[in-house]
Structures are given as C-alpha cells and as structure tokens.
Design a protein around this motif. Structure first.
Motif: not given
Ligand SMILES: CC(C)(COP(=O)(O)OP(=O)(O)OC[C@H]1O[C@@H](n2cnc3c(N)ncnc32)[C@H](O)[C@@H]1OP(=O)(O)O)[C@@H](O)C(=O)NCCC(=O)NCCS
Length: 166
Positions: A1-6
């Motif tokens: 899984m690619i973790y993306e900060l928002e």
C-alpha cells in the motif's frame, strides 16, 4: 500500500476522535486513557488551530478511516519562542513497521524548514524504544529526563525530551 499524507480538515474531527480512541486501546505510549481521549469537539479545535502555519495537522486514511495522525504546534507566537515547534505522531498498530513513522518525521522536517523553525521538540516515554529509534534515525538528540512523568497502570514512568536542531 502507498501511504499518502493529507492535511486534516474539520470534517475529519469525528474520524480523528475515533482514531485516538483506537490508539489509546492499542498502546500506552499516548498521554490519555481511552475514556479521556480528545472528544470530537476538541479534535475539531485541534484541526482548526492547525490551519495556520507554522502549525499543521496531517493524516493518512485507509478506506476513509484515519490510520495515522501528525499534529504540530508552536509554543506561542512570541518572537523569543517562535523558532520552536512541538509535534505528536501516532500510527495504528496494524500499520507499524511499514515506514509510516519515517514518512511522518520527513514531513515534520520539511514543514519546519518551510516555516523557519530551527528547533523541533517532542516528549517520549523512555520505554518507547521504537519511537526513540525512529527519532534518533533522523538526528533527534536527548535533551532531558522527566522523572515520574506519567502514571501508567499504577506505575510512574519516565519521559525523555528530544530535539532536532535545524
Ligand atoms: C512510534 C511510531 C510512530 C513508529 O511508527 P512506524 O510506522 O512503526 O515507524 P517506521 O515503520 O517508519 O519505523 C521507524 C523506525 O522504528 C524502528 N523500528 C521499526 N520496527 C521496530 C521494532 N520492531 N523494534 C524496534 N524498533 C523498530 C526502526 O528504527 C525504524 O527505522 P528503520 O526501518 O529505518 O530501521 C508508531 O509505533 C506508533 O504510532 N506508536 C504508538 C504511538 C506512539 O508511540 N507515538 C509516539 C509518541 S512520542
């Protein structure tokens, strides 16, 4: 899984409250018991106050649910202290050891540089070896020891203050 900060938005307040409840069940390395975790109302004001730089609040979501939080605040806006920023991070247990903590610290350093912060601070329980290793990996150094810092399950625990100088 690619973790993306928002960036967190006020609509995330309930989600954040539920995440804090979960974290309090999963680890003793946060400042609150589950029944004391920040309410939805408090979460809303945390997110509100993080809107203005150099404060910030980020999260990572999986299937709409917060699995990571990063919240940073400056002590105050006064000239003598505005070079400092303090932050707290948490990752839900299922996702530990997958590089999210490192991603968060890189974000902290990046945001701090953008906002001319020259000292980043945090406090960590001395037993939290995973977190201490993470901070040391990025150059944080130990500044001081807080004896009897927290009472956890009837035991007084020691805290460590750490700082990164940019
Ligand atoms: C501390 C915390 C944020 C780390 O997040 P994470 O996503 O597991 O961190 P990472 O996967 O990026 O790992 C970071 C470093 O931790 C260390 N680490 C990872 N797994 C470890 C393990 N099983 N034992 C000891 N150290 C470990 C390593 O130094 C690792 O860096 P490396 O992979 O380059 O060697 C997370 O465990 C957490 O949220 N804990 C509960 C809340 C908390 O303690 N917050 C901090 C309060 S100060």
């Amino acid at each position: 899984m690619i973790y993306e900060l928002e960036p967190m938005i006020v609509e995330d307040a309930k989600n954040l409250h539920e995440f804090f409840n979960q974290i309090a069940r999963e680890t003793n390395f946060v400042t609150f018991e589950e029944f004391e975790s920040p309410s939805e109302k408090v979460c809303k004001s945390i997110i509100e106050s993080a809107k203005e730089a150099p404060n910030y609040a980020y999260c990572i979501k999986k299937d709409g649910k917060i699995i990571t939080s990063l919240i940073a605040t400056t002590r105050n806006g006064r000239l003598r202290e505005r070079h400092k920023s303090n932050f707290g991070i948490a990752v839900s247990k299922k996702h530990w050891g997958k590089g999210i903590g490192s991603l968060l610290i890189e974000k902290v350093i990046d945001e701090s540089k953008k906002n001319s912060i020259s000292k980043i601070t945090l406090k960590v329980n001395e037993k939290n070896t995973r977190a201490i290793k993470l901070y040391k990996k990025y150059g944080f150094e130990i500044e001081g020891i807080y004896k009897k810092d927290r009472l956890v399950n009837g035991v007084m625990e020691t805290g460590i203050s750490m700082a990164l100088f940019l």
